[in-house]
Structures are given as C-alpha cells and as structure tokens.
Design an enzyme around this catalytic site. Structure first.
Site, PDB file in Angstrom:
ATOM      1  N   CYS A   1      20.467  88.280  13.574  1.00  0.00           N
ATOM      2  CA  CYS A   1      20.346  87.981  12.134  1.00  0.00           C
ATOM      3  C   CYS A   1      19.904  86.554  11.841  1.00  0.00           C
ATOM      4  CB  CYS A   1      21.683  88.190  11.428  1.00  0.00           C
ATOM      5  SG  CYS A   1      22.519  89.676  11.916  1.00  0.00           S
TER       6      CYS A   1
ATOM      7  N   HIS B   1      24.015  97.234   8.964  1.00  0.00           N
ATOM      8  CA  HIS B   1      22.584  97.401   9.203  1.00  0.00           C
ATOM      9  C   HIS B   1      22.339  98.227  10.465  1.00  0.00           C
ATOM     10  CE1 HIS B   1      21.823  93.395   6.933  1.00  0.00           C
ATOM     11  NE2 HIS B   1      21.240  94.345   6.238  1.00  0.00           N
TER      12      HIS B   1
HETATM   13  C1  CIR Z   1      25.123  90.298   4.167  1.00  0.00           C
HETATM   14  O1  CIR Z   1      26.013  91.073   3.837  1.00  0.00           O
HETATM   15  O2  CIR Z   1      23.973  90.401   3.751  1.00  0.00           O
HETATM   16  C2  CIR Z   1      25.477  89.169   5.101  1.00  0.00           C
HETATM   17  N1  CIR Z   1      26.819  88.758   4.856  1.00  0.00           N
HETATM   18  C3  CIR Z   1      25.302  89.578   6.533  1.00  0.00           C
HETATM   19  C4  CIR Z   1      23.879  89.857   6.890  1.00  0.00           C
HETATM   20  C5  CIR Z   1      23.685  90.057   8.344  1.00  0.00           C
HETATM   21  N2  CIR Z   1      22.339  90.251   8.656  1.00  0.00           N
HETATM   22  C6  CIR Z   1      21.880  91.112   9.549  1.00  0.00           C
HETATM   23  O3  CIR Z   1      22.639  91.887  10.113  1.00  0.00           O
HETATM   24  N3  CIR Z   1      20.591  91.160   9.750  1.00  0.00           N
END
Ligand code: CIR
Length: 263
Positions: free
Chosen positions: A257, A170
């Site tokens: 997150c 991200h």
């Molecule tokens: C994903 O791949 O969606 C999750 N394992 C990690 C999401 C992390 N979120 C973020 O960076 N906002």
C-alpha cells in the site's frame, strides 16, 4: 550517455509519501480503532524506504499531506503498468483528493488515464499477474470502476477479471504476486480457483493478514508480523526483506500500500 539513459529506464522506481501527522484519523472498515504511534509509524516508513532501496529502487519521497490521513497509502491512487498509468477514483471520500499529487508525479513517466465519477476503484483492489489483472469488487471498488479499467487495459492485451473480496479491505490484502506466475494468497478471503493457472503459496492459517507481499525483481518486501508465512516464502526460494509494519497494519494497510513501484 545513451547507456546511462537505457540503464535508468530499466531501473525500478518507487514513489512513496511521508506519513500524514493525522494518520490516526485513517479510514477503518474491518478493524477496530486502536492508538497509532505516529513516531513509530514514521520510523517504520523510513525502514520501508530503505528496504525499497535494498530491493534496487530509486525512491521518490513526496512530502506528507497534512490533511489527508491515509495519504501514505499511495498505492490506492494509481495503477502503473508498462503501457500507461490509471489514476483511480478512491472509494472513500476522504481519500479522493490524494490522486492530484500522484497524477503530477506520474506525468513524466506514463500517459495517464482516469477513472471517472460516479464509479470508484482503489489501487489496492488490483492484483496484476503478468497480463492478468484481477480486480477486487469491494467496499471501495465497484462494477463501474472495473468496467472503466477493463476498457483502458483491454486494448493493451490485459485480461481483466472481477473477483468478490470478503473479510478484508482490498483484494491485495488477500492475494499478491510474488514472482512470475506465482501468487501468495489467503484462501478464506479470495476464490483460490481464480488463480489455478499460477503457482500458489498459501498464507499460514494462523496469519490471515499475511497475503500482502511486495515483489520487486528477485526480492519480496514483507511484514515481520508473519514469520510462519515468511518461512513458506523462503521454502519456495523467495528472498524476503522483512520490515516492521505494525502501525500501517492498525490502519488496515500492508507493504504494497505504501508505494507505487514500476520501471
Ligand atoms: C483505508 O481504509 O483506505 C486505509 N486506512 C487503508 C488503505 C490500505 N491500502 C491498501 O490496502 N492498498
């Protein structure tokens, strides 16, 4: 009574969700799957909630979503600004149902608008610096998602700019706000010149994942895995609240997150 209401309205609020028992089945894009210690993840989450409280937040803890492995990462389900909240449409199919409970918990605080199909957008791809909204075009956020977000935020005076994200999941893995007009960034993962009008602190070259910091008021919640970059933050006067975040990192998540923070 009136003063109480005014004080409450000015208080930081944080929404978090307890870790799913199926956390180990998380989505992975750039990292190999390694064993996640669920108990440790839950302990680190409690430590994170304490840090949010230390930073002055009133914390709402949603119960774990048993069948949604990534649902601890509430940031991806919404973007909360002063004027409104945008409920996203996450790029990963396994994560789309996460927005339901987030819509419900945000309803008392903001007017809600929604990103509609077929477009997608993850909250983790949005870095807000004042009235500038940077949108990572990534494997999760597409040009249509960017366009929809622009149409919602433009009328409120935000300048919305799309930026390609390379090397990480991200945009917020690469760049986050750490103060008024100040950002922390990894120049290998995002175009540095896009942030030229701000004060830039760069991550230490030995810590590529260190660009993710959670700024709340006069403090920054930050992973203890990045001591060199933490020193750089302290050098520019940032008060750093360190938390252990090893298990989230294995799931490609960082400190921003796991919460939605707003006033
Ligand atoms: C994903 O791949 O969606 C999750 N394992 C990690 C999401 C992390 N979120 C973020 O960076 N906002």
């Amino acid at each position: 009574m009136v003063w109480y209401v005014i004080l409450w309205a000015r208080m930081w609020k944080a929404i978090v969700r307890e870790t799913s028992p199926r956390f180990a089945e998380c989505e992975l894009t750039h990292k190999p799957r390694v064993p996640i210690d669920l108990e440790l993840a839950q302990k680190q989450h409690r430590e994170y909630v304490d840090a949010l409280k230390n930073a002055g937040c009133e914390v709402t803890i949603l119960p774990a979503e048993k069948d949604l492995p990534d649902s601890v990462f509430v940031e991806d389900a919404a973007i909360v600004l002063d004027e409104l909240a945008v409920i996203t449409r996450p790029g990963a199919d396994s994560r789309k149902p996460e927005t339901l409970s987030i819509s419900a918990v945000l309803t008392p605080y903001r007017d809600l608008v929604h990103i509609h199909a077929p477009d997608t957008l993850d909250g983790g791809d949005i870095t807000v610096v004042g009235k500038h909204v940077f949108v990572g075009i990534s494997s999760r956020t597409d040009a249509g998602g960017l366009q929809q977000l622009s149409s919602y935020l433009g009328p409120h005076g935000y300048r919305v700019l799309g930026l390609p994200v390379t090397g990480c999941l991200h945009l917020k893995s690469a760049v986050t706000a750490i103060g008024e007009g100040r950002v922390l960034l990894n120049r290998d993962w995002v175009r540095r010149s896009a942030f030229a009008e701000f004060e830039i602190v760069e991550t230490d070259p030995s810590e590529p994942e260190a660009g993710n910091a959670l700024w709340i008021g006069d403090k920054v919640i930050y992973s203890s895995s990045f001591p060199r970059t933490a020193d750089r933050l302290r050098d520019v006067g940032v008060e750093v609240l360190e938390v252990s975040a090893s298990e989230c990192a294995k799931a490609e998540g960082g400190v921003t997150c796991c919460s939605l923070v707003f006033r």
